[in-house]
Design a protein around this motif. Structure first.
Motif, PDB file in Angstrom:
ATOM      1  N   TYR A 221       0.687  -3.401  -3.123  1.00 35.60           N
ATOM      2  CA  TYR A 221       0.154  -4.846  -3.114  1.00 35.60           C
ATOM      3  C   TYR A 221      -0.332  -5.480  -3.938  1.00 35.60           C
ATOM      4  O   TYR A 221      -0.111  -6.684  -4.514  1.00 35.60           O
ATOM      5  CB  TYR A 221      -0.897  -4.762  -1.891  1.00 35.60           C
ATOM      6  CG  TYR A 221      -1.482  -6.264  -1.408  1.00 35.60           C
ATOM      7  CD1 TYR A 221      -0.788  -6.591  -0.121  1.00 35.60           C
ATOM      8  CD2 TYR A 221      -2.166  -6.723  -1.935  1.00 35.60           C
ATOM      9  CE1 TYR A 221      -1.265  -8.023   0.162  1.00 35.60           C
ATOM     10  CE2 TYR A 221      -2.754  -8.085  -1.550  1.00 35.60           C
ATOM     11  CZ  TYR A 221      -2.157  -8.547  -0.524  1.00 35.60           C
ATOM     12  OH  TYR A 221      -2.618  -9.865   0.053  1.00 35.60           O
ATOM     13  N   HIS A 222      -1.277  -4.880  -4.995  1.00 38.71           N
ATOM     14  CA  HIS A 222      -1.801  -5.418  -6.037  1.00 38.71           C
ATOM     15  C   HIS A 222      -0.932  -5.801  -7.194  1.00 38.71           C
ATOM     16  O   HIS A 222      -0.808  -6.798  -7.651  1.00 38.71           O
ATOM     17  CB  HIS A 222      -3.054  -4.647  -6.656  1.00 38.71           C
ATOM     18  CG  HIS A 222      -3.771  -5.313  -7.471  1.00 38.71           C
ATOM     19  ND1 HIS A 222      -4.613  -6.330  -7.496  1.00 38.71           N
ATOM     20  CD2 HIS A 222      -3.951  -5.021  -9.081  1.00 38.71           C
ATOM     21  CE1 HIS A 222      -5.023  -6.663  -8.650  1.00 38.71           C
ATOM     22  NE2 HIS A 222      -4.687  -6.002  -9.510  1.00 38.71           N
ATOM     23  N   SER A 223       0.265  -5.066  -7.330  1.00 36.83           N
ATOM     24  CA  SER A 223       1.208  -5.230  -8.258  1.00 36.83           C
ATOM     25  C   SER A 223       2.128  -6.395  -8.018  1.00 36.83           C
ATOM     26  O   SER A 223       2.379  -7.141  -8.817  1.00 36.83           O
ATOM     27  CB  SER A 223       2.075  -3.999  -8.260  1.00 36.83           C
ATOM     28  OG  SER A 223       1.512  -2.660  -8.868  1.00 36.83           O
ATOM     29  N   CYS A 224       2.196  -6.539  -6.506  1.00 33.98           N
ATOM     30  CA  CYS A 224       3.007  -7.616  -5.883  1.00 33.98           C
ATOM     31  C   CYS A 224       2.332  -9.133  -6.250  1.00 33.98           C
ATOM     32  O   CYS A 224       2.883  -9.932  -6.674  1.00 33.98           O
ATOM     33  CB  CYS A 224       3.359  -7.398  -4.657  1.00 33.98           C
ATOM     34  SG  CYS A 224       3.925  -8.777  -3.758  1.00 33.98           S
TER      35      CYS A 224
ATOM     36  N   CYS B  31       5.269 -11.281  -0.765  1.00 30.91           N
ATOM     37  CA  CYS B  31       6.185 -10.482  -1.624  1.00 30.91           C
ATOM     38  C   CYS B  31       5.979  -8.895  -1.220  1.00 30.91           C
ATOM     39  O   CYS B  31       6.469  -8.088  -1.528  1.00 30.91           O
ATOM     40  CB  CYS B  31       5.876 -10.631  -2.897  1.00 30.91           C
ATOM     41  SG  CYS B  31       4.562 -10.094  -3.792  1.00 30.91           S
ATOM     42  N   TYR B  32       4.802  -8.925  -0.288  1.00 30.36           N
ATOM     43  CA  TYR B  32       4.544  -7.141   0.091  1.00 30.36           C
ATOM     44  C   TYR B  32       4.644  -7.266   1.869  1.00 30.36           C
ATOM     45  O   TYR B  32       4.256  -8.141   2.568  1.00 30.36           O
ATOM     46  CB  TYR B  32       3.005  -7.196  -0.004  1.00 30.36           C
ATOM     47  CG  TYR B  32       2.886  -5.617   0.511  1.00 30.36           C
ATOM     48  CD1 TYR B  32       3.174  -4.707  -0.492  1.00 30.36           C
ATOM     49  CD2 TYR B  32       2.289  -5.336   1.530  1.00 30.36           C
ATOM     50  CE1 TYR B  32       2.880  -3.210  -0.320  1.00 30.36           C
ATOM     51  CE2 TYR B  32       1.915  -3.934   1.939  1.00 30.36           C
ATOM     52  CZ  TYR B  32       2.409  -3.134   1.141  1.00 30.36           C
ATOM     53  OH  TYR B  32       2.223  -1.811   1.548  1.00 30.36           O
ATOM     54  N   GLY B  33       5.450  -6.252   2.299  1.00 27.87           N
ATOM     55  CA  GLY B  33       5.513  -5.984   3.323  1.00 27.87           C
ATOM     56  C   GLY B  33       6.280  -7.226   4.513  1.00 27.87           C
ATOM     57  O   GLY B  33       7.267  -7.700   3.973  1.00 27.87           O
ATOM     58  N   GLU B  34       5.585  -7.474   5.402  1.00 28.22           N
ATOM     59  CA  GLU B  34       5.969  -8.569   6.289  1.00 28.22           C
ATOM     60  C   GLU B  34       5.319  -9.960   5.891  1.00 28.22           C
ATOM     61  O   GLU B  34       5.601 -10.954   6.401  1.00 28.22           O
ATOM     62  CB  GLU B  34       5.539  -8.265   7.867  1.00 28.22           C
ATOM     63  CG  GLU B  34       6.265  -7.082   8.392  1.00 28.22           C
ATOM     64  CD  GLU B  34       5.781  -6.792   9.788  1.00 28.22           C
ATOM     65  OE1 GLU B  34       5.520  -7.624  10.491  1.00 28.22           O
ATOM     66  OE2 GLU B  34       6.264  -5.509  10.172  1.00 28.22           O
TER      67      GLU B  34
ATOM     68  N   ILE C 180      -0.192 -10.316   4.963  1.00 29.40           N
ATOM     69  CA  ILE C 180      -1.769  -9.665   4.470  1.00 29.40           C
ATOM     70  C   ILE C 180      -2.236 -10.526   3.367  1.00 29.40           C
ATOM     71  O   ILE C 180      -1.537 -10.971   2.562  1.00 29.40           O
ATOM     72  CB  ILE C 180      -1.408  -8.303   3.833  1.00 29.40           C
ATOM     73  CG1 ILE C 180      -0.805  -7.208   4.827  1.00 29.40           C
ATOM     74  CG2 ILE C 180      -2.924  -7.750   3.483  1.00 29.40           C
ATOM     75  CD1 ILE C 180      -0.528  -5.944   4.447  1.00 29.40           C
ATOM     76  N   ASP C 181      -3.352 -11.012   3.811  1.00 30.48           N
ATOM     77  CA  ASP C 181      -4.237 -11.961   2.851  1.00 30.48           C
ATOM     78  C   ASP C 181      -4.807 -11.237   1.756  1.00 30.48           C
ATOM     79  O   ASP C 181      -5.174  -9.974   2.126  1.00 30.48           O
ATOM     80  CB  ASP C 181      -5.179 -12.593   3.605  1.00 30.48           C
ATOM     81  CG  ASP C 181      -4.732 -13.411   4.862  1.00 30.48           C
ATOM     82  OD1 ASP C 181      -3.311 -13.709   4.577  1.00 30.48           O
ATOM     83  OD2 ASP C 181      -5.387 -13.812   5.466  1.00 30.48           O
ATOM     84  N   SER C 182      -4.989 -11.487   0.643  1.00 25.13           N
ATOM     85  CA  SER C 182      -5.602 -10.606  -0.648  1.00 25.13           C
ATOM     86  C   SER C 182      -7.204 -11.400  -0.687  1.00 25.13           C
ATOM     87  O   SER C 182      -7.778 -12.440  -0.176  1.00 25.13           O
ATOM     88  CB  SER C 182      -5.164 -11.327  -1.807  1.00 25.13           C
ATOM     89  OG  SER C 182      -5.514 -12.253  -2.242  1.00 25.13           O
ATOM     90  N   SER C 183      -7.880 -10.464  -1.170  1.00 23.94           N
ATOM     91  CA  SER C 183      -9.169 -10.358  -1.572  1.00 23.94           C
ATOM     92  C   SER C 183      -9.084 -11.567  -2.713  1.00 23.94           C
ATOM     93  O   SER C 183      -7.951 -11.660  -3.396  1.00 23.94           O
ATOM     94  CB  SER C 183      -9.925  -9.132  -2.060  1.00 23.94           C
ATOM     95  OG  SER C 183      -9.576  -8.663  -3.240  1.00 23.94           O
TER      96      SER C 183
ATOM     97  N   TYR D 218      -6.553  -7.724  -4.009  1.00 27.29           N
ATOM     98  CA  TYR D 218      -6.379  -6.723  -3.360  1.00 27.29           C
ATOM     99  C   TYR D 218      -6.230  -6.908  -1.819  1.00 27.29           C
ATOM    100  O   TYR D 218      -6.977  -7.816  -1.279  1.00 27.29           O
ATOM    101  CB  TYR D 218      -7.361  -5.719  -3.552  1.00 27.29           C
ATOM    102  CG  TYR D 218      -7.321  -4.909  -4.973  1.00 27.29           C
ATOM    103  CD1 TYR D 218      -6.547  -4.140  -5.100  1.00 27.29           C
ATOM    104  CD2 TYR D 218      -8.227  -5.634  -5.826  1.00 27.29           C
ATOM    105  CE1 TYR D 218      -6.409  -3.488  -6.619  1.00 27.29           C
ATOM    106  CE2 TYR D 218      -8.183  -5.035  -7.152  1.00 27.29           C
ATOM    107  CZ  TYR D 218      -7.326  -4.227  -7.543  1.00 27.29           C
ATOM    108  OH  TYR D 218      -7.080  -3.761  -8.885  1.00 27.29           O
ATOM    109  N   PRO D 219      -5.416  -6.200  -1.009  1.00 31.41           N
ATOM    110  CA  PRO D 219      -5.545  -6.501   0.392  1.00 31.41           C
ATOM    111  C   PRO D 219      -6.737  -6.684   1.284  1.00 31.41           C
ATOM    112  O   PRO D 219      -7.614  -5.650   1.046  1.00 31.41           O
ATOM    113  CB  PRO D 219      -4.601  -5.296   1.129  1.00 31.41           C
ATOM    114  CG  PRO D 219      -4.548  -4.025  -0.041  1.00 31.41           C
ATOM    115  CD  PRO D 219      -4.855  -4.960  -1.459  1.00 31.41           C
TER     116      PRO D 219
END
Length: 195
Positions: free
Chosen positions: A57-60, A75-78, A81-84, A88-89
């Motif tokens: 996730y962080h790489s994305c 660009c990650y999964g579906e 997911i929101d980031s900090s 990070y997720p």
């Protein structure tokens, strides 16, 4: 012609029972250890998959050229997911995160379910007036500590309790720090729900 009935004598039956008893005494502890080994492997595999998901996730997030809080990283999964604020997720519904700077308990469940496809029953480790979370059927207890992700003591925790549902027993535990992306795995005990 006299037919004689054949069968086991009392001595033969006693010997068979003794042999079966000895085998049970030897085999049961080995079976119990194999069961615990299977639980240990399940917990370690799930926690390792979680760590890999955080890294991906962080790489994305980095590869997309983002900085700060991102809602629904596509660009990650579906893409839900929101980031900090640090990339990070954090969760899937983080409207109250103050732009990715605050952690709430519900986010911990959202992160777990967003990163992993595994079928585990997660239960909240709180006293909300509902049921005791230390019951058979719950695989993992989750909650959080802290609040501001910039605080080094703010993290989500996940305790694998499927192998032992007793309060105070040591179970495998994953701690996830959404401010740094760090994960740590070790044994930890949860004796009572957090307030």
């Amino acid at each position: 012609m006299k037919i004689r009935a054949k069968g086991f004598t009392l001595i033969e039956l006693v010997v068979v029972i003794i042999v079966l008893g000895i085998l049970a005494v030897i085999a049961i502890p080995k079976f119990i250890n194999l069961s615990q080994d299977a639980h240990d492997a399940t917990a370690k595999t799930a926690f390792s998959s979680f760590k890999t998901g955080v890294s991906l996730y962080h790489s994305c997030w980095l590869a997309s050229g983002n900085s700060g809080y991102v809602k629904d990283l596509s660009c990650y999964g579906e893409g839900d997911i929101d980031s900090s604020a640090t990339g990070y997720p954090l969760g899937t519904d983080t409207a109250t995160s103050e732009n990715g700077t605050k952690l709430h308990g519900s986010y911990c469940k959202q992160v777990w379910q967003g990163l992993l496809d595994e079928e585990f029953t997660l239960a909240m480790h709180t006293t909300d007036g509902a049921q005791d979370p230390f019951v058979k059927g719950n695989d993992i207890l989750y909650w959080y500590s802290g609040g501001n992700i910039s605080d080094p003591d703010t993290y989500c925790y996940y305790n694998y309790i499927a192998d032992d549902h007793q309060k105070g027993s040591e179970n495998w535990q994953l701690k996830y720090f959404p401010g740094t992306g760090e994960t740590s795995v070790g044994k930890g005990a949860l004796s009572f729900p957090q307030p």
